[in-house]
Write a protein that holds these residues in place. Structure first.
Motif, PDB file in Angstrom:
ATOM      1  N   TYR A  38      -8.643  -3.320  -4.806  1.00  0.00           N
ATOM      2  CA  TYR A  38     -10.099  -3.022  -4.737  1.00  0.00           C
ATOM      3  C   TYR A  38     -10.348  -2.311  -3.415  1.00  0.00           C
ATOM      4  O   TYR A  38     -11.260  -1.284  -3.512  1.00  0.00           O
ATOM      5  CB  TYR A  38     -10.997  -4.302  -4.526  1.00  0.00           C
ATOM      6  CG  TYR A  38     -12.388  -4.199  -4.682  1.00  0.00           C
ATOM      7  CD1 TYR A  38     -13.121  -3.838  -5.685  1.00  0.00           C
ATOM      8  CD2 TYR A  38     -12.903  -4.259  -3.499  1.00  0.00           C
ATOM      9  CE1 TYR A  38     -14.644  -3.253  -5.735  1.00  0.00           C
ATOM     10  CE2 TYR A  38     -14.384  -3.936  -3.313  1.00  0.00           C
ATOM     11  CZ  TYR A  38     -15.171  -3.593  -4.698  1.00  0.00           C
ATOM     12  OH  TYR A  38     -16.650  -3.429  -4.528  1.00  0.00           O
ATOM     13  N   THR A  39      -9.660  -2.566  -2.461  1.00  0.00           N
ATOM     14  CA  THR A  39     -10.009  -1.834  -1.111  1.00  0.00           C
ATOM     15  C   THR A  39      -9.674  -0.518  -1.319  1.00  0.00           C
ATOM     16  O   THR A  39     -10.244   0.492  -0.798  1.00  0.00           O
ATOM     17  CB  THR A  39      -9.237  -2.614   0.126  1.00  0.00           C
ATOM     18  OG1 THR A  39      -9.519  -3.885   0.280  1.00  0.00           O
ATOM     19  CG2 THR A  39      -9.196  -1.880   1.289  1.00  0.00           C
ATOM     20  N   ARG A  40      -8.456  -0.266  -1.838  1.00  0.00           N
ATOM     21  CA  ARG A  40      -7.915   1.153  -2.109  1.00  0.00           C
ATOM     22  C   ARG A  40      -9.009   1.888  -2.967  1.00  0.00           C
ATOM     23  O   ARG A  40      -9.376   3.096  -2.648  1.00  0.00           O
ATOM     24  CB  ARG A  40      -6.676   1.157  -2.987  1.00  0.00           C
ATOM     25  CG  ARG A  40      -6.006   2.463  -3.395  1.00  0.00           C
ATOM     26  CD  ARG A  40      -4.611   2.357  -3.699  1.00  0.00           C
ATOM     27  NE  ARG A  40      -4.259   1.333  -4.353  1.00  0.00           N
ATOM     28  CZ  ARG A  40      -4.441   1.678  -5.979  1.00  0.00           C
ATOM     29  NH1 ARG A  40      -4.828   2.658  -6.317  1.00  0.00           N
ATOM     30  NH2 ARG A  40      -3.962   0.660  -6.855  1.00  0.00           N
ATOM     31  N   THR A  41      -9.541   1.186  -4.159  1.00  0.00           N
ATOM     32  CA  THR A  41     -10.574   1.888  -4.923  1.00  0.00           C
ATOM     33  C   THR A  41     -11.804   2.107  -4.109  1.00  0.00           C
ATOM     34  O   THR A  41     -12.295   3.527  -4.371  1.00  0.00           O
ATOM     35  CB  THR A  41     -10.940   0.810  -6.117  1.00  0.00           C
ATOM     36  OG1 THR A  41      -9.853   0.672  -6.853  1.00  0.00           O
ATOM     37  CG2 THR A  41     -11.828   1.676  -7.137  1.00  0.00           C
ATOM     38  N   VAL A  42     -12.254   1.339  -3.347  1.00  0.00           N
ATOM     39  CA  VAL A  42     -13.722   1.693  -2.528  1.00  0.00           C
ATOM     40  C   VAL A  42     -13.185   2.923  -1.626  1.00  0.00           C
ATOM     41  O   VAL A  42     -14.021   3.616  -1.231  1.00  0.00           O
ATOM     42  CB  VAL A  42     -13.991   0.357  -1.840  1.00  0.00           C
ATOM     43  CG1 VAL A  42     -15.158   0.688  -0.911  1.00  0.00           C
ATOM     44  CG2 VAL A  42     -14.449  -0.565  -2.938  1.00  0.00           C
ATOM     45  N   MET A  43     -12.065   2.643  -0.923  1.00  0.00           N
ATOM     46  CA  MET A  43     -11.644   3.650   0.005  1.00  0.00           C
ATOM     47  C   MET A  43     -11.698   5.093  -0.532  1.00  0.00           C
ATOM     48  O   MET A  43     -11.956   6.140  -0.088  1.00  0.00           O
ATOM     49  CB  MET A  43     -10.191   3.559   0.832  1.00  0.00           C
ATOM     50  CG  MET A  43      -9.864   4.470   1.728  1.00  0.00           C
ATOM     51  SD  MET A  43      -8.220   3.861   2.399  1.00  0.00           S
ATOM     52  CE  MET A  43      -7.214   4.338   0.831  1.00  0.00           C
ATOM     53  N   GLU A  44     -11.077   5.168  -1.770  1.00  0.00           N
ATOM     54  CA  GLU A  44     -10.848   6.406  -2.558  1.00  0.00           C
ATOM     55  C   GLU A  44     -12.138   7.037  -2.914  1.00  0.00           C
ATOM     56  O   GLU A  44     -12.296   8.411  -2.973  1.00  0.00           O
ATOM     57  CB  GLU A  44      -9.818   6.370  -3.588  1.00  0.00           C
ATOM     58  CG  GLU A  44      -8.569   6.100  -3.461  1.00  0.00           C
ATOM     59  CD  GLU A  44      -7.517   5.980  -4.612  1.00  0.00           C
ATOM     60  OE1 GLU A  44      -7.991   5.746  -5.604  1.00  0.00           O
ATOM     61  OE2 GLU A  44      -6.291   5.877  -4.517  1.00  0.00           O
ATOM     62  N   SER A  45     -12.959   5.966  -3.261  1.00  0.00           N
ATOM     63  CA  SER A  45     -14.442   6.460  -3.938  1.00  0.00           C
ATOM     64  C   SER A  45     -15.255   6.921  -2.730  1.00  0.00           C
ATOM     65  O   SER A  45     -16.154   7.863  -2.753  1.00  0.00           O
ATOM     66  CB  SER A  45     -15.189   5.453  -4.787  1.00  0.00           C
ATOM     67  OG  SER A  45     -15.373   4.094  -3.997  1.00  0.00           O
ATOM     68  N   ARG A  46     -15.332   6.216  -1.748  1.00  0.00           N
ATOM     69  CA  ARG A  46     -16.231   6.517  -0.469  1.00  0.00           C
ATOM     70  C   ARG A  46     -15.504   7.192   0.748  1.00  0.00           C
ATOM     71  O   ARG A  46     -16.265   7.418   1.595  1.00  0.00           O
ATOM     72  CB  ARG A  46     -16.713   5.105  -0.041  1.00  0.00           C
ATOM     73  CG  ARG A  46     -17.600   4.334  -1.130  1.00  0.00           C
ATOM     74  CD  ARG A  46     -18.075   3.272  -0.443  1.00  0.00           C
ATOM     75  NE  ARG A  46     -19.115   2.326  -1.608  1.00  0.00           N
ATOM     76  CZ  ARG A  46     -19.732   1.328  -1.168  1.00  0.00           C
ATOM     77  NH1 ARG A  46     -19.786   0.950  -0.048  1.00  0.00           N
ATOM     78  NH2 ARG A  46     -20.567   0.751  -2.226  1.00  0.00           N
ATOM     79  N   LYS A  47     -14.209   7.139   0.592  1.00  0.00           N
ATOM     80  CA  LYS A  47     -13.597   7.948   1.631  1.00  0.00           C
ATOM     81  C   LYS A  47     -13.770   7.204   2.846  1.00  0.00           C
ATOM     82  O   LYS A  47     -14.019   8.007   3.934  1.00  0.00           O
ATOM     83  CB  LYS A  47     -13.823   9.331   1.822  1.00  0.00           C
ATOM     84  CG  LYS A  47     -13.346  10.146   0.545  1.00  0.00           C
ATOM     85  CD  LYS A  47     -13.718  11.673   0.634  1.00  0.00           C
ATOM     86  CE  LYS A  47     -13.077  12.369  -0.574  1.00  0.00           C
ATOM     87  NZ  LYS A  47     -13.459  11.628  -2.002  1.00  0.00           N
TER      88      LYS A  47
END
Length: 1505
Positions: A38-47
Motif C-alpha cells: 500500500y505504501t508503494r501504491t500511495v508513493m507512486e500515486s502521490r509521489k
C-alpha cells in the motif's frame, strides 16, 4: 517548508490508511507485506515518501519467521526501493537508508538468497547516495548511514562496496583534517583502514599502505608516537608479508642498497617507523618482530639499522644497540656477510660514542670470521667480503687510535688494500654501498691528514677522485680541492695548480652552489699566496666579498640551537672560518699585520663555534656545556683547521716580535694537535714551538721538543718533506744558539738534501731524467730558456724554502770565510728568490757577504788592520762645503724592483791573481749598501720585526764602515746610519687587536696603503719627527749591541742637532795594551745575572733571616754588602772598559760653542806639533803638508769636553782613549802616523791644559743637559745604566725606542700630573705591615685620592684605577701581575703615571731574537707616560726609604696633602732628579738603590690652587 509539511501529512495519512486496509487475522509478516504494498501504491500515486520513522517499525518485526512470508516481504521491500528510485530519484535517499536499516535488522536472522540479493541492491542504492550525504559531514545521521553501509558490505562480503565505503571514510577524514578536526579525522582514517583490511587483495595493497602511512603521519603530528609506531608496524607487516619470498631471494645475492631501491614503499615505511621510534619515549617494543623466515626478518632489521645510522642522531644509539643485538641472534654464524655488513654500517657511529671497546672487539671478530672464507648461507654475497674486510680494518685502526692502543693494522697495508679495491673494474658489483665506500675513503683521508701522512692521503684522495669523477660534481669538486691543498702542503705547487684547474672546469660545467664556489676561490687564493701572485689573490678576495652571502645570525649565543652540520656539506660557519683564515694569509703577505691578525683571530672564533655546534650534534640539544672529544672523526677537519688558525696567529705575532703571544698561540696549537692524539709522529707544531724556543733563547725547552721530534724524524710515517725540512732548520737554529757549528751546518745540508729529494721524486715518476739533469734546471746559467722555468714553477714553494736554507748556509760559510762556496750558494739562492720578501732577504744575504768580504780585505791591509778594534763615529771628519746634513732625498733614489732571478757579481774569482786595493773595498761596501737599499722599504713592510732589525743594523754597520774608511762619495749617507739603527727598535710595542667582524672584507685601499713601494728615504722627516721633538736641554742616548756582541752602538740625539753615532769595540783597550784584562759583554752579562740571582735569593729570604739568629743576620748582611760592592765594581768596569773616554756621549756636561771652537783650534795646533803628517815640507812650489790635512768634526771634540774638568777628576786614561780615536780617524782618512813614535804622554798633558782652560772660561749660564733618555735595545736593558759613575746623580729615564719616546712626547709634552687625581694600592697581600705603617697616614691625607689598603684589588678595580687617575702608587709584591692581567693593561686607552714599588716590577725578560717582555712593556703599550719600577728584587726597608725620599723630593707630600698643599716647600725636584738623589739614602746604594728606574719621561706635579 510547505512541501515538507505536506509530505509528513500524507505519510501519516498513508500509514493510517494502510492500517485500516490490512485484513484482520493475517500473520504479522503478511500484514507487513500489505503495508509495504500500500505504501508503494500511495508513493507512486502521490509521489511522496512514507514517514520513515513510522515505516521502519512496521517492517522490522520480531518473533517467529515464516520463510515464505519473509521472502514476500523482502520482495515487496525491493519493489518499494525500485519504485522510490524511479518515481523520486535523489529524493528517495532517506527511504534507501531506511531500507538499509531493514537489512541490518534481519541479516543475522536469515540466510535466504533472496534477502542477500535484495540487500545487495539496497546497498548499491545507498552507496550511490553516499557522495551526496558526505557533503554534510557534520550531520550525525551521515556517520550512521556510513556505518550501516559498512556493516552491510561486510555482511554481504562485498569487497567492491567495502573498499568504496572505506575510501569514503578516508576522504571524510581528509575534510575533517583540513578543518582542524584532527582527532575526528584520525578516527575516520582508522575506520577506513579497519574496513579496508576486511578485504585484502594485491590490487588493494597500495591504497591500504597509503592510508596507514597517512594515519601514522597524523599520529606523529598529534604526538601520538605509540599509536604511530603501531600503525607503521601494521603497514610494514602487511607490505613485507606480501613480498617476503621475493625479498628473501633478492637478499641472498644483492646489497642492501639494491634491495632498498627495489622496494621503495617498504623503505619509505621503515624510514617513517625509525623516525617515530627515535621520537617516541616508550620504544621498549622496538624493533618489532615479524613472523618471517630468518633471512627475511634479518634483512628487515638490517634495513632498519641502515636507516638508523643514516639519521646520525644521538637518540639512535640505544636503538642501534637493540637492533644489532637482534641481528646477532637472527644471523648467528649462518650469515657472516650480512652480519659483517650490519656491523660496518654502525662502526662510524661507534667511533663517536662511548662503546668503542665493544665496537673494536666486534670489528676484530668480523674480520677474523671473514678471513676464514666460510660464508655458510651467504655464499651468494661472497663478492662483498673484500669491501667489508677493508671497512672493518679501517675502523679497527680508528678505534685503536681513539683508545690509544697499539695499531694492529698497518696503515700502509690498509692504504694499499683500499687502492687495490678501488682499482677493480667491477667495483660497483663488489661494494656493499657506494655511499659507505665514499664515506670510508673520506674518513681514511681525514685520518691520514691528522696523522701527517700526506703522501698516503694523496693516494686515497686520488682513489676517491676516480670514483666521484663523472658521478657527483660537488664531491668531485671537493676532492680536487683537497688534492690541490695536499700537494700544496708538500710544496708541489704545479700539481696543486693542475687540480685547481680541474676544479674550475667542474665548477663551470655544473650549477654549483655559492658555498662550493667560495671554497674553490679560497683554495685558489691560498695557492696564489703561496706562489706569490698576490694581485690575483686580491682580485679573488674582492669577488668573494661581492658575491658571497654571509652566514646569518652568527652572533647568536652559544646556548642557541646548533646549526645543522653534516660531514657531506659545508656549513656557513665553516665557510666564514675558512674565509677569515685565507684573508689573513693574504694580508700577511701584503704586510698588513694588524688586519691579518684580526682575521686570523676571527677564524679561531668561527672554528670554535663550529666545533661547539658539532659537539652539540653528538650530545643532543642539552643546553649545558659538553666535554669536547677531539678524537671524534667528525671533529678532525675542524680541529685541524683550528690548529692552523692558531698557528697563523702565532706566525703573525712572531712576525711582530711579540714573544709571549707567539708562545701562547703556538702552545695552544700544539695542545690542540696533541688532543687529536697524534702520538705516532712528531707534530709539526711541536717542531714550530721548538724552533720558537731556539730563537727566543730558551734552549732547554727547544732541546726537549726538538730532540723528541728528531728521534723519529726518519720514521716512515713522517711523509711530509716540508715538515722534515722545518725540523732540520729548527735543529740548525738550536745548534747555532748552542754554538755547535758543525752540527748546525750538517742540518743545513740535511734540509737541502730533503728538498732536493722531494724535487727529484715526482720528476722521476713522470720521466726518466736523472737527478743531475733535473737539477740543471735549478742552477745558475747565463741564459734561461722558457722551458727551464717550468720546474721552478712546479716546485715553487719548495724552492722558496730551499732558498731560505741556502741563505742560512751562505751566512755560515761567510762567517767561516769560505768565500767561493758561499758565493756559489748565494748565486743559487738568487735564482730561487722571486717574491718581494725573499728578494729583500736575498739582498740582505748578498749584502752581508759583501760586507764581511770587505771587512776581511781590510784586515789584511796594514792601515786598516786595526779598524775592527777601533772606535768609529758618524760624523768623524768635517763635511765638504755645500753638503747638507739633512737633505738625504736628493741622493737616495732606491729601486723597488730588482731583476728577478739575477746573478750576483763574482767577488772571489780574481782573488788568487789580483790584490784588492782600497778602491775595490769601497766599491764592495757601496754594493753592500745598495743591495739593502734596493729592497729596504719593501722589507720594512713585509719582513718580520727581527728581520727588519737585522737588515737595519746591518745597513747601519755598512754605513759606519764606509764612513770610517772615507768611502762616502756623498756625505749625506752618513746620518742615515742612526736612522737605520733606531727605527727598527721597539717594533713590538703595539696594541693587540680583536677578532675581525664576521661580515667584514678587507678593502682594496688596505692592500695599497700597506704595500707601497716608497723610493725616497727622507732624513728631514726623521730629524723633524723623532729628534727635533725632544725637549730643549734633554738628550736621548741610544745604547745597543751589534750581533756579534763585541761592539756597542751608542747614538746621541738632541733637538736641532744632527745625531752623533759611535761604534765602541768592547775590548779595544786589550788591542792597545796586552796586559789589559779582557771584559767582554758575556763577562758583564754573566756577572750581572749572577748578582741579580743571588740578590733575589737573599731578598726573598730576608724576612726569615732577619728574624733569626744574629750569626745568620751577619752572614746575610755580609753577602748583601758583597753583592752591593760587586755591582758597583761591575758598573765602574763597564764604564771604564766599554765607554772609556767616550763616556761623555752619555752625560749632560756644560757646553759653550765659542769655547768649544777655541778648544778645537787649540787641539789642531797640538796635532800639528806632534804629528809628522801635519808638518810642512819645502818644495820648489813652496811649503806644503806631506799629506792632505783631515778636518776633524766638531762633534768629536765635544767628547773631550764631556770628560769634565781635569782639575776635579783624573782623566788621563780617558783622554788617551780619545786621542787614539782621533789618530785612528786621521789614519783611516790618509794621515798615517807611527803611533809608537808619538809622545803620547806629552799629547795628553797638552790636551789636559787646553781642557783646563776651557773649564776655567766656562760660565754657569751655559747650556747643560737636564735630562737624559736612555734608549736601550733588547741586549742591554738588564743593566742599571742609570747608576754608572758618569750618570749617577743625573735625571735619567729609559725607553725601548725613539718611537716610544716620540709617542709619549706627542701625548704628554708640557703636561703635568694633577695631584688631586690619584689613587694607591697599599699592602694588598697584607704581609707588608711596615710599609703600610710608613705610608698609610701620609696617603690618607692626600686630597681627592682613593685607595685600597690591606686587601687584593679585583681585575676590574685595578684597571679602573689605572684608567681614571693621573697618578697611581702601588706598594705590594711584584708589579701587581697577580691582580691584573697583562692584556687588561695593554688594552687601556689611557694609563696613569704609575709607581710599581714591588720586587722586579720593572724587569724585562730577554727573549733571544724577540724583543724583551715584561710589566713595563705592558704599561708602555697602554700609553703610560711615567713608570717607576725595580729591575730586580729589593728589600722592603730600603725600597720604602727610597720611595719615601723620592716622593718628598718630588714634592708629592707637600702638593697632595690637605694640610700642606698651600705651603709648598721651595726645594722640589723633577722625578728624575728626585730618584737620583734618593738612591743614596739606601743602605745598599747599588743593590737596592740602583734597582729603581724610570720608564718614560719625567712629569712635574701640579695642583689647582
Amino acid at each position: 517548508m510547505a512541501v515538507e509539511s505536506e509530505l509528513r501529512t500524507v505519510q501519516v495519512q498513508a500509514v493510517s490508511f494502510a492500517e485500516k486496509a490490512q485484513p484482520y487475522g493475517l500473520s504479522i509478516f503478511n500484514r507487513a507485506v500489505h503495508f509495504v504494498t500500500y505504501t508503494r501504491t500511495v508513493m507512486e500515486s502521490r509521489k511522496i515518501l512514507p514517514n520513515v520513522d513510522d515505516f521502519l517499525p512496521r517492517v522490522m518485526l520480531g518473533g517467529p519467521m515464516v520463510q515464505s512470508d519473509f521472502e514476500r516481504l523482502v520482495v515487496e521491500i525491493d519493489l518499494l526501493r525500485r519504485s522510490a528510485s524511479r518515481v523520486l530519484g535523489q529524493n528517495s535517499q532517506d527511504l534507501a537508508f531506511a531500507l538499509l536499516s531493514f537489512i541490518l535488522h534481519y541479516k543475522t536472522q536469515t540466510s535466504s538468497p533472496v534477502f542477500k540479493k535484495v540487500a545487495t541492491r539496497i546497498l548499491e542504492n545507498c552507496i550511490a547516495f553516499v557522495k551526496c550525504i558526505v557533503q554534510n559531514i557534520d550531520d550525525p545521521s551521515v556517520m550512521k548511514h556510513l556505518h550501516n553501509c559498512a556493516e552491510v558490505s561486510i555482511f554481504l562480503e562485498d569487497a567492491k562496496c567495502s573498499i568504496y565505503i572505506a575510501n569514503t571514510y578516508y576522504n571524510c577524514g581528509i575534510s575533517l583534517w583540513r578543518t582542524s578536526r584532527k582527532a575526528d579525522a584520525v578516527s575516520m582514517w582508522r575506520t577506513s583502514v579497519d574496513l579496508h583490511r576486511q578485504f585484502l587483495s594485491p590490487e588493494h595493497f597500495p591504497t591500504l599502505l597509503k592510508k596507514l602511512e597517512r594515519l601514522a603521519i597524523a599520529h606523529v603530528e598529534l604526538k601520538n608516537f605509540t599509536e604511530a609506531s603501531t600503525t607503521l608496524t601494521e603497514a610494514i607487516s602487511i607490505a613485507v608479508h606480501e613480498i617476503a619470498d621475493d625479498l628473501t631471494v633478492t637478499a641472498s645475492v644483492a646489497s642492501l642498497s639494491t634491495i632498498a631501491s627495489k622496494f621503495p614503499e617498504i623503505d619509505r615505511l621503515l624510514s617513517m617507523y625509525v623516525n617515530v621510534a627515535v621520537r617516541c619515549s616508550e620504544n621498549s617494543r622496538f624493533p618489532f618482530r615479524l613472523d618471517l623466515e630468518v633471512a627475511c626478518e634479518g634483512i628487515i632489521l638490517e634495513w632498519i639499522l641502515r636507516i638508523l645510522v643514516a639519521s646520525r642522531k644521538v637518540a639512535t644509539h640505544r636503538l642501534i644497540e637493540a637492533v644489532i643485538g637482534l641481528l646477532f641472534d637472527v644471523y648467528g654464524d649462518d650469515y657472516p656477510i650480512r652480519y659483517a655488513r650490519a656491523v660496518v654500517s654502525v662502526l662510524p657511529m661507534a667511533a663517536e660514542n662511548n662503546n668503542k671497546e665493544r665496537a673494536l672487539k666486534t670489528a676484530e671478530n668480523v674480520v677474523k670470521r671473514l678471513q676464514e672464507r666460510d660464508y655458510q648461507e651467504d655464499t651468494g654475497l661472497a663478492k662483498y667480503a673484500e669491501d667489508l674486510t677493508a671497512s672493518c680494518s679501517l675502523y679497527i685502526l680508528i678505534l685503536e687510535y681513539q683508545l690509544q692502543l697499539p695499531n694492529s693494522v698497518m696503515l700502509n697495508n690498509l692504504v694499499k688494500l683500499w687502492q687495490e679495491l678501488t682499482e677493480r673494474p667491477d667495483l660497483d658489483d663488489i661494494i656493499v654501498d657506494r655511499g659507505i665506500l665514499l664515506s670510508n675513503l673520506q674518513m681514511l683521508s681525514d685520518f691520514l691528514d691528522l696523522r701527517g701522512n700526506v703522501r698516503s692521503q694523496i693516494l686515497i684522495l686520488q682513489c676517491l677522485q676516480k670514483i666521484v669523477d663523472g658521478a657527483s660534481a660537488q664531491q668531485n669538486l671537493q676532492c680536487n680541492i683537497a688534492l690541490a691543498k695536499a700537494y700544496l702542503g708538500l710544496g708541489y705547487s704545479g700539481r696543486a695548480a693542475e687540480y685547481l684547474k680541474l676544479s674550475q672546469k667542474v665548477s663551470k660545467s655544473t650549477d654549483m652552489s655559492a658555498d662550493d664556489v667560495t671554497m674553490l676561490y679560497l683554495a685558489e687564493i691560498e695557492y696564489l699566496v703561496t706562489v706569490g701572485n698576490l694581485e690575483r689573490a686580491k682580485e679573488k678576495i674582492a669577488i668573494i666579498g661581492k658575491n658571497h652571502q654571509q652566514p646569518e645570525d652568527e652572533s647568536a649565543d652559544v646556548g642557541s640551537e646548533p646549526e645543522k652540520v653534516t660531514t657531506k656539506s659545508t656549513s656557513k660557519t665553516d665557510i666564514l672560518a675558512a674565509m677569515h683564515y685565507t684573508i689573513s694569509l693574504l694580508l700577511m703577505e701584503y704586510g698588513c699585520h694588524r688586519e691579518a691578525l684580526s682575521y686570523a683571530k676571527g677564524s679561531i672564533k668561527a672554528y670554535n663555534r663550529l666545533i661547539f655546534q658539532k659537539s652539540r650534534s653528538f650530545s643532543g640539544k642539552e643546553r649545558v656545556p659538553v666535554e669536547l672529544d677531539y678524537s671524534l672523526p667528525d671533529m678532525w677537519s675542524c680541529v685541524l683547521c683550528l690548529v692552523r688558525s692558531h698557528a697563523q696567529v702565532a706566525t703573525i705575532y712572531d712576525h711582530q716580535g711579540l714573544v709571549r703571544e707567539t708562545e701562547f698561540y703556538l702552545t695552544e696549537a700544539l695542545k690542540l694537535s696533541q688532543s687529536l692524539r697524534r702520538h705516532t709522529s712528531p707534530s709539526h707544531y711541536q717542531i714550530a714551538l721548538g724552533d720558537f724556543y731556539s730563537r727566543s733563547g730558551n734552549l732547554t725547552k727547544a732541546k726537549d721538543l726538538l730532540s723528541l721530534s728528531a728521534a723519529i724524524r726518519d720514521d716512515a710515517l713522517v711523509e711530509n718533506h716540508i715538515h722534515k725540512t722545518h725540523l732540520e732548520t729548527a735543529l740548525s737554529k738550536y745548534y747555532q744558539g748552542s754554538s755547535a757549528e758543525e752540527q748546525e751546518y750538517e742540518r743545513y745540508a740535511a734540509a737541502e738534501s730533503t728538498l732536493l729529494a722531494a724535487i727529484a721524486g715526482p720528476q722521476k715518476s713522470r720521466n726518466s731524467e736523472s737527478l743531475e739533469d733535473m737539477l740543471s734546471h735549478l742552477t745558475i746559467t747565463a741564459k734561461k730558456s722558457k722551458s727551464t722555468a717550468k720546474p721552478r714553477d712546479e716546485f715553487f714553494y719548495i724552492n722558496r724554502i730551499r732558498a731560505t736554507i741556502l741563505r742560512l748556509k751562505s751566512r755560515y760559510l761567510v762567517c767561516h770565510e769560505e768565500w767561493q762556496e758561499a758565493e756559489s750558494v748565494l748565486q743559487n739562492s738568487a735564482l730561487l728568490s722571486t717574491v718581494p720578501r725573499d728578494r729583500a732577504l736575498q739582498n740582505m744575504a748578498e749584502s752581508h757577504f759583501h760586507f764581511i768580504f770587505a771587512t776581511s780585505l781590510l784586515q789584511s791591509d796594514p792601515v786598516f788592520t786595526v779598524l775592527q778594534d777601533s772606535a768609529i763615529s758618524i760624523p768623524n771628519v768635517s763635511r765638504s762645503p755645500g753638503k747638507s746634513t739633512k737633505d738625504f732625498s736628493s741622493s737616495t733614489t732606491i729601486s723597488g724592483a730588482p731583476t728577478r732571478g739575477r746573478k750576483i757579481k763574482s767577488l772571489t774569482s780574481a782573488l788568487s791573481t789580483t790584490k784588492k786595493d782600497l778602491t775595490d773595498v769601497q766599491k764592495i761596501l757601496g754594493r753592500a749598501r745598495q743591495l739593502v737599499l734596493e729592497t729596504y722599504f719593501v722589507a720594512s713592510k713585509i719582513c718580520s720585526a727581527y728581520e727588519k732589525q737585522t737588515i737595519s743594523n746591518h745597513l747601519g754597520q755598512v754605513l759606519l764602515l764606509q764612513s770610517a774608511i772615507g768611502s762616502m762619495k756623498d756625505d749625506a749617507y752618513c746620518p742615515a746610519a742612526n736612522y737605520f739603527f733606531e727605527l727598527s727598535k721597539g717594533l713590538s710595542l703595539v696594541k693587540d687587536v680583536s677578532a675581525a667582524d664576521q661580515a667584514s672584507f678587507p678593502a682594496d685601499d688596505i692592500f695599497d696603503s700597506n704595500f707601497s713601494h716608497s723610493k725616497v728615504l727622507d732624513l728631514n722627516a726623521f730629524q723633524k719627527e723623532f729628534v727635533d721633538i725632544i725637549p730643549h736641554h734633554w738628550a736621548a742616548v741610544s745604547i745597543g749591541l751589534l750581533e756579534d756582541s763585541e761592539d756597542l752602538i751608542v747614538s746621541r740625539f738632541q733637538a736641532n742637532e744632527s745625531p752623533f753615532l759611535l761604534r765602541l769595540p768592547l775590548n779595544r783597550h786589550c788591542s792597545r795594551d796586552a796586559d789589559e784584562d779582557s771584559f767582554s759583554f758575556s763577562d758583564a752579562l754573566s756577572e750581572m745575572q749572577n748578582i741579580i740571582s743571588k740578590s733575589n735569593e737573599t731578598a726573598q729570604a730576608s724576612r726569615n733571616i732577619l728574624n733569626g739568629a744574629k750569626a745568620q743576620k751577619q752572614q746575610w748582611w755580609a753577602e748583601r754588602r758583597s753583592l752591593d760592592m760587586r755591582l758597583k765594581e761591575l758598573l765602574a768596569n763597564m764604564e771604564y772598559s766599554w765607554l772609556g773616554g767616550f763616556r761623555g756621549i752619555l752625560t749632560g756636561n756644560i757646553r759653550n760653542r765659542d769655547l768649544l771652537s777655541k778648544f778645537s783650534s787649540s787641539f789642531i795646533m797640538i796635532l800639528k806639533k806632534h804629528l809628522p803628517t801635519r808638518r810642512t815640507v819645502r818644495t820648489r812650489q813652496g811649503s806644503r803638508l806631506k799629506t792632505p790635512e783631515v778636518k776633524i768634526d766638531p762633534r768629536v771634540f765635544e767628547l773631550f769636553i764631556s770628560l769634565g774638568d781635569p782639575v776635579e777628576t783624573d782623566n788621563t786614561e780617558m783622554l788617551e782613549d780619545l786621542i787614539y780615536f782621533v789618530l785612528d780617524i786621521l789614519q783611516f782618512h790618509g794621515e798615517c802616523n807611527a803611533y809608537d813614535e808619538l809622545d803620547m804622554d806629552q799629547i795628553v798633558v797638552d790636551v789636559q791644559e787646553i781642557l783646563r782652560s776651557y773649564y776655567e772660561s766656562l760660565e754657569d749660564d751655559d747650556d747643560k743637559v737636564e735630562h737624559i733618555v736612555l734608549i736601550l735595545d733588547k741586549t742591554v736593558h738588564m743593566f742599571p745604566w742609570e747608576s754608572l759613575p758618569c750618570l749617577r746623580g743625573q735625571s735619567i729615564s729609559r725607553l725601548p725606542s725613539l718611537s716610544s719616546l716620540r709617542s709619549i712626547l706627542q701625548n704628554y709634552r708640557g703636561q703635568k700630573i694633577d695631584v688631586e687625581k690619584g689613587a694607591y694600592i697599599l699592602n694588598p697581600s697584607t704581609d707588608l705591615v711596615n710599609t703600610q705603617n710608613l705610608f698609610q697616614s701620609q696617603l690618607d691625607s692626600f686630597d681627592g685620592w682613593s685607595g685600597i689598603v690591606a686587601r687584593s684589588p679585583s681585575d676590574g678595580e685595578f684597571r679602573s684605577i689605572l684608567n681614571s687617575n693621573e697618578i697611581v702608587l702601588y706598594f705590594g709584591h711584584g708589579g701587581g701581575e697577580q691582580y691584573i692581567r697583562p692584556s687588561q693593561i695593554k688594552s687601556l686607552d689611557k694609563c696613569a703615571a704609575t709607581f710599581l714599588l714591588g720586587c722586579s716590577s720593572g724587569a724585562l725578560h730577554s727573549s733571544g731574537n724577540f724583543e724583551p717582555w715584561g710589566t713595563p712593556m705592558n704599561y708602555l703599550i697602554a700609553g703610560c707616560p711615567l713608570l717607576v719600577a725595580n729591575l730586580w728584587d729589593v728589600t722592603d726597608k730600603d725600597i720604602d726609604k727610597f720611595s719615601h725620599e723620592m716622593f718628598r723630593l718630588w714634592g708629592l707630600y707637600d702638593l697632595a696633602s690637605k694640610e700642606t698643599k698651600k705651603k709648598v716647600s721651595a726645594e722640589t725636584y723633577t722625578i728624575g732628579d728626585a730618584m737620583a738623589k734618593a738612591r743614596d739614602i739606601c743602605n745598599l746604594k747599588y743593590l737596592n738603590g740602583a734597582a729603581p728606574v724610570l720608564y718614560g719621561i719625567p712629569l712635574d706635579l701640579v695642583n689647582r690652587i
